[in-house]
Design an enzyme around this catalytic site. Structure first.
Site, PDB file in Angstrom:
ATOM      1  N   GLU A 140      -4.330   3.452   6.890  1.00  0.00           N
ATOM      2  CA  GLU A 140      -4.124   3.363   5.444  1.00  0.00           C
ATOM      3  C   GLU A 140      -4.738   4.601   4.794  1.00  0.00           C
ATOM      4  O   GLU A 140      -4.256   5.126   3.798  1.00  0.00           O
ATOM      5  CB  GLU A 140      -4.793   2.085   4.915  1.00  0.00           C
ATOM      6  CG  GLU A 140      -4.561   1.878   3.435  1.00  0.00           C
ATOM      7  CD  GLU A 140      -5.341   0.696   2.863  1.00  0.00           C
ATOM      8  OE1 GLU A 140      -5.342  -0.384   3.464  1.00  0.00           O
ATOM      9  OE2 GLU A 140      -5.931   0.890   1.795  1.00  0.00           O
ATOM     10  N   SER A 200     -10.484  -0.568   3.827  1.00  0.00           N
ATOM     11  CA  SER A 200      -9.675  -0.784   5.029  1.00  0.00           C
ATOM     12  C   SER A 200      -9.194   0.556   5.562  1.00  0.00           C
ATOM     13  O   SER A 200      -8.549   1.312   4.836  1.00  0.00           O
ATOM     14  CB  SER A 200      -8.438  -1.621   4.699  1.00  0.00           C
ATOM     15  OG  SER A 200      -8.815  -2.868   4.187  1.00  0.00           O
ATOM     16  N   ARG A 260       0.838  -1.222   0.000  1.00  0.00           N
ATOM     17  CA  ARG A 260       0.000   0.000   0.000  1.00  0.00           C
ATOM     18  C   ARG A 260       0.868   1.265   0.000  1.00  0.00           C
ATOM     19  O   ARG A 260       0.549   2.254   0.662  1.00  0.00           O
ATOM     20  CB  ARG A 260      -0.934   0.043   1.215  1.00  0.00           C
ATOM     21  CG  ARG A 260      -1.963  -1.043   1.272  1.00  0.00           C
ATOM     22  CD  ARG A 260      -2.993  -0.887   0.145  1.00  0.00           C
ATOM     23  NE  ARG A 260      -4.130  -1.738   0.394  1.00  0.00           N
ATOM     24  CZ  ARG A 260      -4.180  -3.043   0.100  1.00  0.00           C
ATOM     25  NH1 ARG A 260      -3.151  -3.632  -0.494  1.00  0.00           N
ATOM     26  NH2 ARG A 260      -5.255  -3.747   0.374  1.00  0.00           N
TER      27      ARG A 260
HETATM   28  N1  EPU Z   1     -10.972 -10.894  10.397  1.00  0.00           N
HETATM   29  C1  EPU Z   1     -11.701 -11.034  11.556  1.00  0.00           C
HETATM   30  N2  EPU Z   1     -12.631 -10.069  11.855  1.00  0.00           N
HETATM   31  C2  EPU Z   1     -12.852  -8.997  11.072  1.00  0.00           C
HETATM   32  C3  EPU Z   1     -12.110  -8.849   9.882  1.00  0.00           C
HETATM   33  C4  EPU Z   1     -11.165  -9.813   9.563  1.00  0.00           C
HETATM   34  O1  EPU Z   1     -11.545 -11.993  12.300  1.00  0.00           O
HETATM   35  O2  EPU Z   1     -13.698  -8.174  11.423  1.00  0.00           O
HETATM   36  C5  EPU Z   1     -10.011 -11.939  10.030  1.00  0.00           C
HETATM   37  C6  EPU Z   1     -10.506 -12.773   8.845  1.00  0.00           C
HETATM   38  O3  EPU Z   1     -11.310 -13.823   9.261  1.00  0.00           O
HETATM   39  C7  EPU Z   1      -9.203 -13.244   8.223  1.00  0.00           C
HETATM   40  C8  EPU Z   1      -8.260 -12.076   8.483  1.00  0.00           C
HETATM   41  O4  EPU Z   1      -8.811 -11.334   9.568  1.00  0.00           O
HETATM   42  O5  EPU Z   1      -8.709 -14.364   8.919  1.00  0.00           O
HETATM   43  C9  EPU Z   1      -8.067 -11.201   7.263  1.00  0.00           C
HETATM   44  O6  EPU Z   1      -9.320 -10.676   6.821  1.00  0.00           O
HETATM   45  P1  EPU Z   1      -9.700 -10.503   5.268  1.00  0.00           P
HETATM   46  O7  EPU Z   1      -9.386 -11.735   4.527  1.00  0.00           O
HETATM   47  O8  EPU Z   1     -11.091  -9.978   5.227  1.00  0.00           O
HETATM   48  O9  EPU Z   1      -8.697  -9.437   4.715  1.00  0.00           O
HETATM   49  P2  EPU Z   1      -7.990  -8.169   5.375  1.00  0.00           P
HETATM   50  O10 EPU Z   1      -6.584  -8.507   5.693  1.00  0.00           O
HETATM   51  O11 EPU Z   1      -8.819  -7.657   6.514  1.00  0.00           O
HETATM   52  C10 EPU Z   1      -7.065  -7.192   3.162  1.00  0.00           C
HETATM   53  C11 EPU Z   1      -7.005  -5.844   2.492  1.00  0.00           C
HETATM   54  C12 EPU Z   1      -8.332  -5.552   1.784  1.00  0.00           C
HETATM   55  C13 EPU Z   1      -8.554  -6.636   0.749  1.00  0.00           C
HETATM   56  C14 EPU Z   1      -8.602  -7.989   1.478  1.00  0.00           C
HETATM   57  C15 EPU Z   1      -8.730  -9.140   0.530  1.00  0.00           C
HETATM   58  C16 EPU Z   1      -5.479  -4.458   3.776  1.00  0.00           C
HETATM   59  C17 EPU Z   1      -5.343  -3.358   4.777  1.00  0.00           C
HETATM   60  N3  EPU Z   1      -6.727  -4.814   3.486  1.00  0.00           N
HETATM   61  O12 EPU Z   1      -8.043  -7.112   4.197  1.00  0.00           O
HETATM   62  O13 EPU Z   1      -8.173  -4.320   1.100  1.00  0.00           O
HETATM   63  O14 EPU Z   1      -9.765  -6.426   0.053  1.00  0.00           O
HETATM   64  O15 EPU Z   1      -7.370  -8.190   2.221  1.00  0.00           O
HETATM   65  O16 EPU Z   1      -7.523  -9.312  -0.147  1.00  0.00           O
HETATM   66  O17 EPU Z   1      -4.472  -4.946   3.294  1.00  0.00           O
HETATM   67  C18 EPU Z   1      -8.544  -1.972   1.199  1.00  0.00           C
HETATM   68  O18 EPU Z   1      -7.311  -1.839   1.157  1.00  0.00           O
HETATM   69  O19 EPU Z   1      -9.320  -0.973   1.261  1.00  0.00           O
HETATM   70  C19 EPU Z   1      -9.117  -3.307   1.256  1.00  0.00           C
HETATM   71  C20 EPU Z   1     -10.413  -3.522   1.434  1.00  0.00           C
END
Ligand code: EPU
Length: 339
Positions: A332, A236, A164
């Site tokens: 972010e 995010s 990012r």
């Molecule tokens: N999780 C929870 N509770 C929550 C949210 C997440 O337990 O409320 C857990 C999920 O179960 C999973 C882990 O945290 O085990 C990661 O969650 P998720 O797969 O939803 O992805 P993320 O790491 O929260 C990132 C990006 C998103 C992108 C998704 C999918 C960042 C900061 N965010 O989110 O990007 O869509 O992966 O690849 O890197 C954005 O940048 O605006 C964005 C939405």
């Protein structure tokens, strides 16, 4: 070029916050940008370049000039047996561009479907989702220097991409206006279905094709992330924190359920959404600001929030994650204005 004085910004930020800018300038061509930067057209500093406004939190009116690039147009620049280089104007809606590539069978961007914002923001932010970062597809970025109005083309390595992050968000912040981005796409697409539940979603739809990957990503995103047209948000709000492997191991001992991902040598990446969720924030509301009930990493505007309310909520979240896990969350989203 169209210049608006005392311009409302509600439609220019996906949080839907109701602030004003002294001046808002829409530009449709590079020539118009040049005339702004070589002094032929008058405007007042500071300058803020805005894409889709999907990664920004205004906390007050903006006492300066906002530049809104509207250069559109998609062009096939080069083609060989394996790949094609396609360029797109900075002002084009990102998902319209992804849809265009998928329809033509050009592979690479399908996992990045439905990310809000415009093409011009994609190299700045190095957008990423479902196992893909746009830096892996970007060949070069065409820009205009806002100080001396010269054109500069950045190669991929000159963009200094990180998670990012890029030179445009970092060392050279605000110095270059991105006008066009060039992507290398694959004519025999290799699908990346490694992330989370993506493969199951694709299999539900049928065969493993570009269209089905795009549709799966759209389905997953729609189920987890609020539509900014309906609920103001900026995706995010925080980055996933990168910590040393030894620190991550310590956390894993204490919290065996914690999701931890590999990162560069000696480092691990944590899931900020999980950390925030564990602190009890998911679905919580503070005044008019809140935390999305399906993804704790997303802060929302419940309708009448001020930027300050959302900012204050983010500070409380940072504090509780620090207290429980000893981890510092980094925003972010870019905060613009007084706090
Ligand atoms: N999780 C929870 N509770 C929550 C949210 C997440 O337990 O409320 C857990 C999920 O179960 C999973 C882990 O945290 O085990 C990661 O969650 P998720 O797969 O939803 O992805 P993320 O790491 O929260 C990132 C990006 C998103 C992108 C998704 C999918 C960042 C900061 N965010 O989110 O990007 O869509 O992966 O690849 O890197 C954005 O940048 O605006 C964005 C939405």
């Amino acid at each position: 070029m169209t210049i608006y004085e005392n311009a409302p910004l509600k439609k220019f930020n996906t949080f839907g916050l109701d602030y004003f800018a002294n001046k808002l300038i829409h530009i449709k061509t590079e020539e118009e940008a040049v005339s702004l930067f070589n002094g032929k057209t008058k405007w007042e500093k500071p300058l803020l370049i805005l894409g889709g406004g999907s990664n920004i939190l205004f906390t007050s009116d903006f006492n300066g000039t906002i530049l809104y690039p509207e250069m559109k147009g998609i062009k096939i620049e080069e083609k060989n047996n394996e790949s094609v280089i396609v360029s797109a104007g900075a002002g084009l809606n990102w998902d319209e561009f992804v849809s265009w590539t998928v329809t033509r069978g050009f592979g690479g961007l399908e996992n990045l479907s439905l990310i809000p914002g415009n093409v011009g923001a994609t190299p700045i932010q190095n957008i990423g989702a479902y196992g893909i970062e746009v830096k892996d597809l970007i060949v070069r970025v065409r820009t205009i220097n806002t100080i001396d109005a010269t054109t500069r083309i950045f190669s991929n390595s000159e963009c200094e991409f990180g998670y990012r992050n890029s030179i445009f968000k970092n060392k050279e912040k605000g110095k270059y206006l991105v006008t066009r981005v060039y992507y290398r796409l694959n004519l025999s697409p290799v699908l990346n279905l490694s992330y989370g539940s993506l493969i199951e979603e694709v299999n539900k739809l049928g065969q493993e094709s570009l269209e089905n990957v795009r549709q799966s990503v759209i389905n997953i995103r729609r189920s987890k992330l609020p539509d900014p047209e309906l609920i103001g948000n900026a995706g995010s709000f925080f980055k996933n924190p990168v910590v040393s492997s030894s620190f991550a191991d310590g956390l894993k001992n204490k919290f065996p359920e914690m999701p931890i991902y590999d990162d560069k040598d000696g480092y691990k990446k944590l899931a900020a959404g999980w950390l925030i969720d564990q602190c009890g924030w998911r679905g919580k509301r503070k005044g008019n600001a809140g935390v999305h009930d399906k993804q704790a990493l997303v802060l929302i505007n419940n309708g009448k929030a001020t930027g300050k309310e959302i900012y204050d909520l983010s500070c409380e979240i940072k504090k509780s994650v620090h207290e429980k896990f000893g981890v510092d969350l980094e925003r972010e989203v870019e905060v613009i204005g007084t706090i």
